[in-house]
Design a protein around this motif. Structure first.
Motif, PDB file in Angstrom:
ATOM      1  N   ASP A 186      -3.427 -18.746 -12.263  1.00 36.10           N
ATOM      2  CA  ASP A 186      -2.857 -18.087 -13.437  1.00 36.10           C
ATOM      3  C   ASP A 186      -3.821 -17.113 -14.099  1.00 36.10           C
ATOM      4  O   ASP A 186      -3.414 -16.318 -14.950  1.00 36.10           O
ATOM      5  N   SER A 187      -5.095 -17.180 -13.721  1.00 33.14           N
ATOM      6  CA  SER A 187      -6.086 -16.318 -14.368  1.00 33.14           C
ATOM      7  C   SER A 187      -6.784 -15.398 -13.371  1.00 33.14           C
ATOM      8  O   SER A 187      -7.916 -14.970 -13.606  1.00 33.14           O
ATOM      9  N   ALA A 188      -6.136 -15.110 -12.239  1.00 32.37           N
ATOM     10  CA  ALA A 188      -6.724 -14.206 -11.249  1.00 32.37           C
ATOM     11  C   ALA A 188      -6.985 -12.833 -11.869  1.00 32.37           C
ATOM     12  O   ALA A 188      -6.191 -12.334 -12.673  1.00 32.37           O
ATOM     13  N   THR A 189      -8.109 -12.228 -11.487  1.00 31.72           N
ATOM     14  CA  THR A 189      -8.522 -10.941 -12.037  1.00 31.72           C
ATOM     15  C   THR A 189      -8.476  -9.875 -10.963  1.00 31.72           C
ATOM     16  O   THR A 189      -9.019 -10.055  -9.868  1.00 31.72           O
ATOM     17  N   ASP A 245     -15.229 -19.465  -5.545  1.00 36.88           N
ATOM     18  CA  ASP A 245     -14.233 -18.515  -6.025  1.00 36.88           C
ATOM     19  C   ASP A 245     -13.689 -17.716  -4.850  1.00 36.88           C
ATOM     20  O   ASP A 245     -14.399 -17.465  -3.866  1.00 36.88           O
ATOM     21  N   ILE A 246     -12.427 -17.336  -4.928  1.00 37.85           N
ATOM     22  CA  ILE A 246     -11.730 -16.672  -3.822  1.00 37.85           C
ATOM     23  C   ILE A 246     -11.598 -15.191  -4.143  1.00 37.85           C
ATOM     24  O   ILE A 246     -11.054 -14.811  -5.180  1.00 37.85           O
ATOM     25  N   VAL A 247     -12.118 -14.349  -3.268  1.00 37.35           N
ATOM     26  CA  VAL A 247     -12.016 -12.901  -3.426  1.00 37.35           C
ATOM     27  C   VAL A 247     -11.185 -12.366  -2.269  1.00 37.35           C
ATOM     28  O   VAL A 247     -11.502 -12.616  -1.106  1.00 37.35           O
ATOM     29  N   SER A 248     -10.110 -11.650  -2.598  1.00 35.77           N
ATOM     30  CA  SER A 248      -9.213 -11.136  -1.563  1.00 35.77           C
ATOM     31  C   SER A 248      -9.075  -9.625  -1.693  1.00 35.77           C
ATOM     32  O   SER A 248      -8.968  -9.103  -2.807  1.00 35.77           O
ATOM     33  N   GLY A 249      -9.054  -8.947  -0.561  1.00 38.56           N
ATOM     34  CA  GLY A 249      -8.930  -7.499  -0.549  1.00 38.56           C
ATOM     35  C   GLY A 249      -7.531  -7.054  -0.166  1.00 38.56           C
ATOM     36  O   GLY A 249      -7.098  -7.257   0.967  1.00 38.56           O
ATOM     37  N   ALA A 250      -6.809  -6.470  -1.134  1.00 36.94           N
ATOM     38  CA  ALA A 250      -5.505  -5.855  -0.869  1.00 36.94           C
ATOM     39  C   ALA A 250      -5.745  -4.354  -0.805  1.00 36.94           C
ATOM     40  O   ALA A 250      -5.590  -3.640  -1.791  1.00 36.94           O
ATOM     41  N   TYR A 251      -6.146  -3.851   0.364  1.00 40.10           N
ATOM     42  CA  TYR A 251      -6.679  -2.488   0.424  1.00 40.10           C
ATOM     43  C   TYR A 251      -5.611  -1.409   0.584  1.00 40.10           C
ATOM     44  O   TYR A 251      -5.921  -0.227   0.660  1.00 40.10           O
ATOM     45  N   TRP A 252      -4.339  -1.807   0.626  1.00 36.45           N
ATOM     46  CA  TRP A 252      -3.289  -0.820   0.810  1.00 36.45           C
ATOM     47  C   TRP A 252      -2.944  -0.128  -0.511  1.00 36.45           C
ATOM     48  O   TRP A 252      -3.436  -0.486  -1.582  1.00 36.45           O
ATOM     49  N   ASN A 253      -2.045   0.844  -0.440  1.00 37.25           N
ATOM     50  CA  ASN A 253      -1.623   1.589  -1.622  1.00 37.25           C
ATOM     51  C   ASN A 253      -0.520   0.852  -2.376  1.00 37.25           C
ATOM     52  O   ASN A 253       0.062  -0.115  -1.888  1.00 37.25           O
ATOM     53  N   SER A 254      -0.209   1.338  -3.570  1.00 35.42           N
ATOM     54  CA  SER A 254       0.752   0.651  -4.427  1.00 35.42           C
ATOM     55  C   SER A 254       2.200   0.859  -4.006  1.00 35.42           C
ATOM     56  O   SER A 254       3.083   0.097  -4.377  1.00 35.42           O
ATOM     57  N   THR A 255       2.455   1.908  -3.216  1.00 31.39           N
ATOM     58  CA  THR A 255       3.786   2.120  -2.659  1.00 31.39           C
ATOM     59  C   THR A 255       3.665   2.406  -1.181  1.00 31.39           C
ATOM     60  O   THR A 255       2.617   2.844  -0.699  1.00 31.39           O
ATOM     61  N   ILE A 256       4.740   2.145  -0.433  1.00 32.21           N
ATOM     62  CA  ILE A 256       4.740   2.388   1.000  1.00 32.21           C
ATOM     63  C   ILE A 256       5.761   3.457   1.345  1.00 32.21           C
ATOM     64  O   ILE A 256       6.401   4.027   0.454  1.00 32.21           O
ATOM     65  N   GLU A 257       5.919   3.743   2.608  1.00 39.32           N
ATOM     66  CA  GLU A 257       6.620   4.946   3.027  1.00 39.32           C
ATOM     67  C   GLU A 257       8.067   5.023   2.567  1.00 39.32           C
ATOM     68  O   GLU A 257       8.596   6.104   2.348  1.00 39.32           O
ATOM     69  N   ASP A 258       8.724   3.867   2.412  1.00 39.55           N
ATOM     70  CA  ASP A 258      10.116   3.910   1.966  1.00 39.55           C
ATOM     71  C   ASP A 258      10.228   3.896   0.444  1.00 39.55           C
ATOM     72  O   ASP A 258      11.316   3.799  -0.109  1.00 39.55           O
ATOM     73  N   GLY A 259       9.061   4.007  -0.246  1.00 43.78           N
ATOM     74  CA  GLY A 259       9.052   4.025  -1.700  1.00 43.78           C
ATOM     75  C   GLY A 259       8.982   2.660  -2.336  1.00 43.78           C
ATOM     76  O   GLY A 259       8.941   2.544  -3.563  1.00 43.78           O
ATOM     77  N   THR A 260       8.947   1.594  -1.525  1.00 44.07           N
ATOM     78  CA  THR A 260       8.866   0.241  -2.059  1.00 44.07           C
ATOM     79  C   THR A 260       7.536   0.023  -2.777  1.00 44.07           C
ATOM     80  O   THR A 260       6.477   0.393  -2.279  1.00 44.07           O
ATOM     81  N   THR A 261       7.588  -0.584  -3.947  1.00 45.53           N
ATOM     82  CA  THR A 261       6.374  -0.941  -4.673  1.00 45.53           C
ATOM     83  C   THR A 261       5.826  -2.245  -4.121  1.00 45.53           C
ATOM     84  O   THR A 261       6.542  -3.247  -4.028  1.00 45.53           O
ATOM     85  N   VAL A 262       4.566  -2.236  -3.755  1.00 46.43           N
ATOM     86  CA  VAL A 262       3.933  -3.428  -3.193  1.00 46.43           C
ATOM     87  C   VAL A 262       3.399  -4.287  -4.339  1.00 46.43           C
ATOM     88  O   VAL A 262       2.628  -3.797  -5.172  1.00 46.43           O
ATOM     89  N   PRO A 263       3.782  -5.554  -4.413  1.00 50.79           N
ATOM     90  CA  PRO A 263       3.341  -6.396  -5.535  1.00 50.79           C
ATOM     91  C   PRO A 263       1.826  -6.552  -5.589  1.00 50.79           C
ATOM     92  O   PRO A 263       1.149  -6.643  -4.556  1.00 50.79           O
ATOM     93  N   VAL A 323      -9.027  -5.447  -5.368  1.00 51.21           N
ATOM     94  CA  VAL A 323      -9.692  -6.706  -5.037  1.00 51.21           C
ATOM     95  C   VAL A 323      -9.310  -7.738  -6.093  1.00 51.21           C
ATOM     96  O   VAL A 323      -9.447  -7.495  -7.295  1.00 51.21           O
ATOM     97  N   TRP A 324      -8.806  -8.894  -5.636  1.00 56.45           N
ATOM     98  CA  TRP A 324      -8.407  -9.975  -6.535  1.00 56.45           C
ATOM     99  C   TRP A 324      -9.453 -11.091  -6.491  1.00 56.45           C
ATOM    100  O   TRP A 324      -9.887 -11.501  -5.420  1.00 56.45           O
ATOM    101  N   VAL A 325      -9.843 -11.587  -7.675  1.00 53.03           N
ATOM    102  CA  VAL A 325     -10.767 -12.713  -7.787  1.00 53.03           C
ATOM    103  C   VAL A 325     -10.025 -13.875  -8.432  1.00 53.03           C
ATOM    104  O   VAL A 325      -9.522 -13.759  -9.552  1.00 53.03           O
ATOM    105  N   THR A 326      -9.945 -14.991  -7.692  1.00 55.64           N
ATOM    106  CA  THR A 326      -9.317 -16.213  -8.204  1.00 55.64           C
ATOM    107  C   THR A 326     -10.404 -17.274  -8.289  1.00 55.64           C
ATOM    108  O   THR A 326     -10.974 -17.669  -7.259  1.00 55.64           O
TER     109      THR A 326
END
Length: 491
Positions: free
Chosen positions: A329-332, A290-308, A316-319
């Motif tokens: 399609d079932s990543a958690t 199983d693949i575990v990935s860390g997206a440790y940044w915040n949900s928005t960045i300095e220009d106000g862009t929403t990070v997907p 942390v995403w688990v695929t």
């Protein structure tokens, strides 16, 4: 999983994404576990060994020449009492220690020559080579009954001057399923070089080929991290983390590249949920990694862009894996607001800054250690914590049983201080030989000198009984300058 300043944090892009906190560490992060999470056993004694960077260390007065430290497993865990500390001035190690080389920046282990002892590939991506500034060099150091003693070979850059930072990313695995360990090598270019297994002590490999993963964006500077593991029950696969710039700033994209009988097949790459760091292992014990990935940044960045696919303070995403590859399609997604996960999602917590998988309680389900390196506790800023989530047949248990450790947890050495970054790197490995994974934590203690904390398994959970701290000064690492000891564990 990647490192120190971690390479990702060292970049302006990453700092813009996260709000700009942890600028202490200076190497990359790496997390590579196979389905069965093979230990690094450099001396063949059956206990896991811990190899780590001190790539900012001074050597013979040369600033940031870099050192590499191996702490050997014993019945009582790891300490500085049984170790090897190496630099490019050590007998047998290729090269010569020079200012700015950053020897030990990244590393990957496997039995590259098939003699029964794990070996380790160690890079110096900022070494100047024949007038090529930051061209980079790469060495393989051989394991033996005495461990990693310094004997090694150079893996020569086959395309010098077409890129820089040779060896800045490394991953090892049997990508063609022939029973021999292969080595994937990255640089600041999109092309990866894959060396087929069967290395000899004379420096020859079993062959070489290249792949070009779909790392997108005009500011892409080669991969951020490489992670090897078996997701589909065949040859070892590769996860490539790379930048994608969709605004003034950027975030990360992950790609799954399957291993085949012919090696890694970039044409069959699959896009995954984003993350800077990745671990691979069989959490639900179904035979697929199983693949575990860390997206440790915040949900928005300095220009106000929403990070997907992000969250405030990190996600942390688990695929989960299958015989057809990752079940995208079932990543958690998991945050500090999920179920009973310890803590609360807050800006710049860096939940998922580091990740590693191992079986703490020997129940056959892999457990996850999560570095939360930017966590604030009371008045201490960026002091950091580590969260443990336990594996089950249904995946990671976020409802109950989780553990959390900081340096203010009773029995953990040290105390919470500003910018400690406890959880800059994490590792779950059986370093005592009892069949249970213990927890190893890296931090930026003492303004980046660094420290390693050992927390053993009781057989059912991680405990502070028997915990100890390993410092650079007791491990033969110079604390002149900022060595970043313990900021990047070998995977």
């Amino acid at each position: 999983m990647h490192r120190h300043m971690r390479l990702a944090l060292a970049s302006a892009t990453a700092v813009a994404l996260t709000g700009g906190l942890l600028t202490l560490v200076a190497s990359p992060a790496t997390a590579a576990d196979s389905t069965d999470v093979a230990l690094a056993d450099f001396n063949g004694d059956g206990r896991g060994d811990v190899a780590t960077s001190a790539n900012g260390a001074h050597v013979s007065g040369k600033a940031e020449a870099g050192q590499f430290v191996v702490l050997y497993g014993t019945s009582t865990g790891v300490s500085s009492a049984k170790r090897h500390t190496l630099s490019q001035n050590s007998t047998g190690v290729p090269g010569t220690a020079e200012a700015g080389d950053n020897f030990g920046y990244d590393h990957a282990y496997a039995d590259f020559n098939g003699d029964g002892y794990d070996d380790v590939a160690v890079s110096s991506p900022y070494e100047d080579v024949d007038g090529d500034k930051d061209g980079g060099t790469l060495a393989i150091l051989w394991g033996s009954a005495s461990g990693i003693t310094g004997k090694g070979i150079t893996v020569t850059d086959p395309s010098r001057s077409s890129h820089d930072q040779w060896g800045k990313n490394l991953a090892a695995g049997d990508f063609d399923g022939d029973g021999h360990a292969d080595l994937a090598v990255g640089s600041n270019d999109a092309t990866l070089y894959v060396y087929k297994g069967g290395f000899t002590t004379a420096g020859k490999s079993g062959g070489r080929y290249t792949i070009t993963p779909p790392i997108l964006g005009s500011e892409a500077d080669g991969p951020v991290n490489l992670t090897a593991g078996d997701v589909n029950g065949g040859a070892t696969d590769l996860i490539v983390d790379g930048y994608e710039t969709s605004s003034e700033y950027g975030w990360n994209r992950n790609y799954f590249i399957p291993g085949t009988a012919s090696g890694l097949d970039a044409s069959a790459a699959t896009s995954l949920k984003p993350g800077v760091i990745t671990a691979i292992g069989d959490i639900d014990n179904d035979g697929f990694g199983d693949i575990v990935s860390g997206a440790y940044w915040n949900s928005t960045i300095e220009d106000g862009t929403t990070v997907p696919d992000s969250a405030n303070g990190g996600k942390v995403w688990v695929t989960y894996g299958s015989d057809a590859g990752p079940l995208t399609d079932s990543a958690t997604g998991i945050t500090q607001n999920t179920g009973n996960v310890p803590g609360t999602s807050e800006g710049n917590d860096y939940f998922g800054y580091e990740l590693d998988l191992g079986d703490i309680n020997a129940d056959g389900f892999l457990d996850l250690a999560v570095g939360v390196a930017g966590e604030n506790i009371d008045t201490e800023v960026d002091t950091g914590t580590v969260t443990i989530l336990y594996g089950t047949a249904n995946g990671l248990n976020t409802a109950s049983g989780a553990q959390s450790f900081s340096q203010n947890t009773a029995g953990v050495p040290g105390s919470n201080e500003d910018n400690d970054g406890f959880g800059l790197d994490v590792k779950l490995d059986d370093v005592t030989g009892d069949g249970r994974a213990d927890l190893i934590v890296g931090s930026a203690e003492n303004a980046g000198d660094g420290a390693i904390t050992y927390l053993p398994s009781t057989g059912s959970k991680i405990t502070t009984s028997g915990a100890r701290s390993v410092s650079p000064s007791t491990s033969g690492v110079s604390t002149t300058g900022t060595p970043y000891f313990g900021s990047n564990f070998a995977d």
